[in-house]
Design a protein around this motif. Structure first.
Motif, PDB file in Angstrom:
ATOM      1  N   VAL A 178     -12.667 -26.950  54.298  1.00  0.00           N
ATOM      2  CA  VAL A 178     -12.843 -25.559  54.736  1.00  0.00           C
ATOM      3  C   VAL A 178     -11.974 -25.285  55.947  1.00  0.00           C
ATOM      4  CG1 VAL A 178     -14.818 -26.125  56.232  1.00  0.00           C
ATOM      5  CG2 VAL A 178     -14.594 -23.797  55.320  1.00  0.00           C
ATOM      6  N   THR A 179     -11.619 -24.033  56.124  1.00  0.00           N
ATOM      7  CA  THR A 179     -10.906 -23.591  57.317  1.00  0.00           C
ATOM      8  C   THR A 179     -11.496 -22.247  57.733  1.00  0.00           C
ATOM      9  OG1 THR A 179      -8.710 -23.164  58.252  1.00  0.00           O
ATOM     10  CG2 THR A 179      -9.058 -22.497  55.964  1.00  0.00           C
ATOM     11  N   SER A 180     -10.846 -21.542  58.638  1.00  0.00           N
ATOM     12  CA  SER A 180     -11.334 -20.238  59.076  1.00  0.00           C
ATOM     13  C   SER A 180     -10.164 -19.290  59.259  1.00  0.00           C
ATOM     14  CB  SER A 180     -12.106 -20.356  60.402  1.00  0.00           C
ATOM     15  OG  SER A 180     -11.215 -20.650  61.468  1.00  0.00           O
ATOM     16  N   VAL A 181     -10.466 -18.013  59.329  1.00  0.00           N
ATOM     17  CA  VAL A 181      -9.428 -17.019  59.548  1.00  0.00           C
ATOM     18  C   VAL A 181      -8.708 -17.278  60.863  1.00  0.00           C
ATOM     19  CG1 VAL A 181      -9.009 -14.577  60.017  1.00  0.00           C
ATOM     20  CG2 VAL A 181     -10.474 -15.253  58.094  1.00  0.00           C
ATOM     21  N   ALA A 182      -9.463 -17.562  61.922  1.00  0.00           N
ATOM     22  CA  ALA A 182      -8.842 -17.788  63.239  1.00  0.00           C
ATOM     23  C   ALA A 182      -7.889 -18.979  63.200  1.00  0.00           C
ATOM     24  CB  ALA A 182      -9.921 -17.997  64.298  1.00  0.00           C
ATOM     25  N   GLU A 183      -8.306 -20.062  62.529  1.00  0.00           N
ATOM     26  CA  GLU A 183      -7.453 -21.250  62.438  1.00  0.00           C
ATOM     27  C   GLU A 183      -6.158 -20.943  61.698  1.00  0.00           C
ATOM     28  OE1 GLU A 183      -9.250 -25.026  61.163  1.00  0.00           O
ATOM     29  OE2 GLU A 183     -11.164 -23.965  61.345  1.00  0.00           O
ATOM     30  N   GLU A 184      -6.275 -20.263  60.572  1.00  0.00           N
ATOM     31  CA  GLU A 184      -5.081 -20.016  59.761  1.00  0.00           C
ATOM     32  C   GLU A 184      -4.145 -19.011  60.421  1.00  0.00           C
ATOM     33  OE1 GLU A 184      -4.273 -21.988  57.258  1.00  0.00           O
ATOM     34  OE2 GLU A 184      -6.157 -23.009  57.736  1.00  0.00           O
ATOM     35  N   ARG A 185      -4.707 -18.035  61.128  1.00  0.00           N
ATOM     36  CA  ARG A 185      -3.847 -17.115  61.873  1.00  0.00           C
ATOM     37  C   ARG A 185      -3.010 -17.866  62.899  1.00  0.00           C
ATOM     38  NH1 ARG A 185      -8.222 -12.822  63.662  1.00  0.00           N
ATOM     39  NH2 ARG A 185      -8.371 -11.464  61.831  1.00  0.00           N
ATOM     40  N   ARG A 186      -3.624 -18.863  63.500  1.00  0.00           N
ATOM     41  CA  ARG A 186      -2.951 -19.573  64.586  1.00  0.00           C
ATOM     42  C   ARG A 186      -2.108 -20.741  64.115  1.00  0.00           C
ATOM     43  NH1 ARG A 186      -5.882 -22.316  69.934  1.00  0.00           N
ATOM     44  NH2 ARG A 186      -3.939 -23.042  70.918  1.00  0.00           N
ATOM     45  N   PHE A 187      -2.616 -21.499  63.119  1.00  0.00           N
ATOM     46  CA  PHE A 187      -1.998 -22.786  62.817  1.00  0.00           C
ATOM     47  C   PHE A 187      -1.311 -22.880  61.462  1.00  0.00           C
ATOM     48  CE2 PHE A 187      -5.586 -23.958  65.720  1.00  0.00           C
ATOM     49  CZ  PHE A 187      -4.799 -24.343  66.795  1.00  0.00           C
ATOM     50  N   ASN A 188      -1.480 -21.876  60.577  1.00  0.00           N
ATOM     51  CA  ASN A 188      -0.835 -21.997  59.270  1.00  0.00           C
ATOM     52  C   ASN A 188       0.677 -21.912  59.444  1.00  0.00           C
ATOM     53  OD1 ASN A 188       0.300 -21.188  56.589  1.00  0.00           O
ATOM     54  ND2 ASN A 188      -1.854 -21.284  55.995  1.00  0.00           N
TER      55      ASN A 188
END
Length: 354
Positions: A178-188
Motif C-alpha cells: 500500500v501507499t498513499s496520495v501524499a507519498e506518491e505526490r512526493r516520491f513517485n
C-alpha cells in the motif's frame, strides 16, 4: 466494513475484497484464485454482488466469468474496454453499491484506454489498477495506452484525492502492499514532484520493455471477461465426494459425507497411538500414522485413491492434508472437526487395539 488484500504469486496481482452489510465486491480477481476467493467470501458470511476489473489485464486472466458461473455475481469493467459478457459496463462517475457503502468509478485511461480507479465513498482508500503503482505506473505502449492520457489521469483523478487516502495498486513486484496520495505526490519518480507531461512522456516512450509473457492469452480471454474458449471450465470442487475448500487452502469433508464414502477412500489417522484407542475411538478402517511419521510412509498409500486425514480436532490432520498435497497426492481432504465432531454427531467408531 470488511477489507481484505489477497495476492496471486504467479502474476504478482493483488485482489481486493470489500464487504458491508453482508454484501461484497471483488476487485481484480484472478482466474486460478477463484476457489480461494469464494472460500473467503463464504467464511465471512458475505454475498458477492460483483467482480470489478480495473482494466483488461495483459498478465493474467480475470476470474470474473468464473465467479459469475459459481455464484451469479455481476461482471463490471469499463464500457470503453469493449469486453463481451460484462453485464455492467462502467463509466466515469458511476457508483458501485455494497451494503451501506459504495465505490466511485473514476476513468483513468493511459495504461490502457479502458482503465478505471475505484474510490471508496469517504475517500479513505482507492484502487488504482495499473494506472498508479507504488513509486511507479503501468506502461503505455499497447492496448490504446498514452503517456499524455496517463499523466492527466493520475494527476487529475488520483493525486487530487486527500493526502491520507491509501492507494492500493493491482500489482507490486517487491511485496509492498500500500501507499498513499501524499507519498506518491512526493516520491513517485515518474509522476510526483515537479515532473511535467513532457518529462513523463519522454520517460515512458523510451522504456523499450518486452511484451508481457501472457499477453497473447490474457488479453483475448479478458475481452471475454475470463470465459475460456468453448465456454467450459474446470470444476471448482473435486468429484469424488462433496468437499468444501477453506480459505487456508485445505479441502474439508463433513463427517456424514465421509461416512457415506468411507469404502471408497483411504483414511489416515495422524494422532499418536494412545489417542487412537482413547474415549473418542477411531474410524473403522482407519490407519494410524502419527503426523511425525507421515512423510516417511508415503509409499504405503495408493496415489490413485482419495485419502482423508483425521485427528482429534482437525488441526493436525489439516497439516497432514497440506503435506500430502505437496507430496503429489491429488485427492486429499481433511475431516472437518476431527473425531470430536464425529463423536458429537454420534457416528459409529471402532475402539479396537492398534
Amino acid at each position: 466494513m470488511i477489507f481484505r488484500q489477497l495476492f496471486d504469486p504467479t502474476s504478482s496481482t493483488y485482489t481486493y475484497l470489500l464487504g458491508d452489510g453482508g454484501e461484497a465486491v471483488l476487485i481484480d480477481p484472478v482466474y486460478e484464485q477463484v476457489p480461494r476467493d469464494l472460500a473467503l467470501v463464504r467464511e465471512l458470511g458475505l454475498r458477492l454482488l460483483a467482480s470489478l476489473d480495473t482494466h483488461v489485464h495483459a498478465d493474467h486472466v480475470t476470474g470474473a466469468w468464473r465467479l459469475h458461473q459459481s455464484c451469479g455475481s455481476g461482471i463490471a469493467l469499463a464500457a470503453a474496454a469493449g469486453a463481451e459478457l460484462a453485464d455492467r459496463p462502467l463509466r466515469h462517475g458511476d457508483r458501485i453499491q455494497f451494503g451501506s457503502r459504495y465505490l466511485e468509478v473514476r476513468a483513468t485511461p493511459g495504461h490502457t484506454s479502458g482503465c478505471l480507479t475505484f474510490v471508496l465513498d469517504d475517500q479513505s482508500m482507492a484502487f488504482t489498477g495499473d494506472s498508479l503503482l507504488i513509486r511507479g505506473c503501468g506502461r503505455t505502449d499497447f492496448q490504446g495506452g498514452s503517456p499524455q492520457e496517463l499523466f492527466a489521469s493520475v494527476r487529475g483523478q488520483i493525486l487530487t484525492l486527500p493526502d491520507n487516502c491509501l492507494l492500493y495498486p493491482a500489482h507490486d513486484y517487491r511485496g509492498i502492499t500500500v501507499t498513499s496520495v501524499a507519498e506518491e505526490r512526493r516520491f513517485n519518480p515518474r509522476l510526483g514532484g515537479d515532473v511535467d507531461e513532457g518529462d513523463f512522456a519522454g520517460h515512458m516512450n523510451n522504456l523499450n520493455l518486452p511484451h508481457p509473457k501472457m499477453i497473447a492469452v490474457a488479453v483475448p480471454a479478458n475481452l471475454r471477461c475470463g470465459q475460456p474458449e468453448g465456454g467450459t471450465e474446470p470444476p471448482d470442487t473435486p468429484a469424488w465426494a462433496p468437499l468444501t475448500l477453506r480459505f487456508s487452502g485445505v479441502w474439508e469433508i463433513e463427517p456424514m459425507a465421509l461416512l457415506e464414502h468411507a469404502d471408497q477412500v483411504q483414511i489416515v489417522d495422524v494422532r499418536e497411538a494412545p489417542e487412537f484407542i482413547d474415549r473418542l475411538g477411531h474410524l473403522r478402517g482407519a490407519r494410524l500414522v502419527p503426523l511425525s511419521q507421515l512423510m516417511f510412509k508415503l509409499d504405503e498409500f495408493d496415489r490413485e485413491r482419495p485419502i482423508v486425514a483425521v485427528c482429534r480436532s482437525g488441526v493436525r490432520s489439516a497439516q497432514a492434508s497440506v503435506l500430502l498435497t505437496k507430496a503429489g497426492f491429488k485427492q486429499v481432504a481433511n475431516l472437518a472437526g476431527g473425531m470430536l465432531r464425529w463423536k458429537t454427531e454420534a457416528l459409529p467408531v471402532a475402539q479396537d487395539v492398534v
